[in-house]
Scaffold this motif. Sequence first.
Motif, PDB file in Angstrom:
ATOM      1  N   UNK A  73       0.823  -1.205   0.000  1.00 30.71           N
ATOM      2  CA  UNK A  73       0.000   0.000   0.000  1.00 30.71           C
ATOM      3  C   UNK A  73       0.861   1.261   0.000  1.00 30.71           C
ATOM      4  N   UNK A  74       1.992   1.223   0.689  1.00 35.52           N
ATOM      5  CA  UNK A  74       2.840   2.408   0.806  1.00 35.52           C
ATOM      6  C   UNK A  74       3.794   2.609  -0.368  1.00 35.52           C
ATOM      7  N   UNK A  75       3.799   1.678  -1.326  1.00 32.83           N
ATOM      8  CA  UNK A  75       4.680   1.818  -2.493  1.00 32.83           C
ATOM      9  C   UNK A  75       3.930   2.545  -3.599  1.00 32.83           C
ATOM     10  N   UNK A  76       4.133   3.845  -3.697  1.00 33.45           N
ATOM     11  CA  UNK A  76       3.385   4.637  -4.663  1.00 33.45           C
ATOM     12  C   UNK A  76       3.680   4.245  -6.110  1.00 33.45           C
ATOM     13  N   UNK A  77       4.820   3.614  -6.358  1.00 33.72           N
ATOM     14  CA  UNK A  77       5.167   3.235  -7.727  1.00 33.72           C
ATOM     15  C   UNK A  77       4.429   1.987  -8.184  1.00 33.72           C
ATOM     16  N   UNK A  78       3.817   1.258  -7.267  1.00 31.54           N
ATOM     17  CA  UNK A  78       3.099   0.042  -7.617  1.00 31.54           C
ATOM     18  C   UNK A  78       1.630   0.359  -7.874  1.00 31.54           C
ATOM     19  N   UNK A  79       1.123  -0.121  -8.981  1.00 35.54           N
ATOM     20  CA  UNK A  79      -0.278   0.095  -9.323  1.00 35.54           C
ATOM     21  C   UNK A  79      -1.077  -1.150  -8.912  1.00 35.54           C
ATOM     22  N   UNK A  80      -1.767  -1.041  -7.791  1.00 37.68           N
ATOM     23  CA  UNK A  80      -2.499  -2.186  -7.246  1.00 37.68           C
ATOM     24  C   UNK A  80      -3.922  -2.312  -7.785  1.00 37.68           C
ATOM     25  N   UNK A  81      -4.306  -1.457  -8.739  1.00 32.32           N
ATOM     26  CA  UNK A  81      -5.696  -1.425  -9.205  1.00 32.32           C
ATOM     27  C   UNK A  81      -6.215  -2.782  -9.662  1.00 32.32           C
ATOM     28  N   UNK A  82      -5.374  -3.591 -10.272  1.00 29.49           N
ATOM     29  CA  UNK A  82      -5.824  -4.876 -10.812  1.00 29.49           C
ATOM     30  C   UNK A  82      -5.277  -6.070 -10.032  1.00 29.49           C
ATOM     31  N   UNK A 100      -9.049  -6.742   4.501  1.00 29.50           N
ATOM     32  CA  UNK A 100      -9.682  -5.424   4.631  1.00 29.50           C
ATOM     33  C   UNK A 100      -8.763  -4.311   4.143  1.00 29.50           C
ATOM     34  N   UNK A 101      -7.497  -4.363   4.546  1.00 31.24           N
ATOM     35  CA  UNK A 101      -6.542  -3.340   4.117  1.00 31.24           C
ATOM     36  C   UNK A 101      -6.458  -3.277   2.593  1.00 31.24           C
ATOM     37  N   UNK A 102      -6.241  -4.422   1.965  1.00 26.61           N
ATOM     38  CA  UNK A 102      -6.072  -4.424   0.511  1.00 26.61           C
ATOM     39  C   UNK A 102      -7.375  -4.134  -0.217  1.00 26.61           C
ATOM     40  N   UNK A 103      -8.471  -4.717   0.222  1.00 24.81           N
ATOM     41  CA  UNK A 103      -9.764  -4.425  -0.416  1.00 24.81           C
ATOM     42  C   UNK A 103     -10.087  -2.938  -0.342  1.00 24.81           C
ATOM     43  N   UNK A 104      -9.940  -2.350   0.834  1.00 22.52           N
ATOM     44  CA  UNK A 104     -10.254  -0.933   0.999  1.00 22.52           C
ATOM     45  C   UNK A 104      -9.343  -0.049   0.159  1.00 22.52           C
ATOM     46  N   UNK A 105      -8.048  -0.349   0.144  1.00 28.46           N
ATOM     47  CA  UNK A 105      -7.115   0.459  -0.633  1.00 28.46           C
ATOM     48  C   UNK A 105      -7.382   0.323  -2.131  1.00 28.46           C
ATOM     49  N   UNK A 106      -7.578  -0.889  -2.598  1.00 26.31           N
ATOM     50  CA  UNK A 106      -7.841  -1.099  -4.028  1.00 26.31           C
ATOM     51  C   UNK A 106      -9.153  -0.433  -4.428  1.00 26.31           C
ATOM     52  N   UNK A 107     -10.177  -0.535  -3.608  1.00 30.51           N
ATOM     53  CA  UNK A 107     -11.438   0.163  -3.892  1.00 30.51           C
ATOM     54  C   UNK A 107     -11.234   1.669  -3.949  1.00 30.51           C
ATOM     55  N   UNK A 108     -10.458   2.202  -3.016  1.00 31.19           N
ATOM     56  CA  UNK A 108     -10.187   3.637  -2.979  1.00 31.19           C
ATOM     57  C   UNK A 108      -9.482   4.113  -4.256  1.00 31.19           C
ATOM     58  N   UNK A 109      -8.403   3.415  -4.655  1.00 30.49           N
ATOM     59  CA  UNK A 109      -7.675   3.886  -5.837  1.00 30.49           C
ATOM     60  C   UNK A 109      -8.482   3.658  -7.120  1.00 30.49           C
ATOM     61  N   UNK A 110      -9.346   2.662  -7.143  1.00 30.60           N
ATOM     62  CA  UNK A 110     -10.175   2.454  -8.328  1.00 30.60           C
ATOM     63  C   UNK A 110     -11.294   3.489  -8.438  1.00 30.60           C
ATOM     64  N   UNK A 111     -11.680   4.108  -7.340  1.00 31.83           N
ATOM     65  CA  UNK A 111     -12.697   5.159  -7.363  1.00 31.83           C
ATOM     66  C   UNK A 111     -12.123   6.513  -7.757  1.00 31.83           C
TER      67      UNK A 111
END
Length: 112
Positions: A73-82, A100-111
Amino acid sequence: MAYKLFLDDVREVPMVYPDLTNKDFIIARTYSEFVEIIKENGLPYFISFDNDLGEDENGNLLPDGYAAAQWLVYQSRLDLKKLIFKVHSSNPVASVQIKSLLDNYINFINEN
């Protein structure tokens, strides 16, 4: 490089995925290996997380799967969207935390 990553200190891939073999994944046994593999190969398309990754020689807990998820989550260079992931940890509390951490973060960046 498209690959799958399996984070677990003791289990082998078929113990979690009976139809697959260790050859189907790159295996990380520690948090440090997990980080190094991603730094060298880029983000995998699938990660399978264990949480409890053992102890050091003094009995101190080593960084765990939740710490690995936080690192992602803290690696801004990584695109976790998919990113596709599964938590196979037998620790029910940690499993929920990682998911929860990954689901919430991926949902956030996809929005956004």
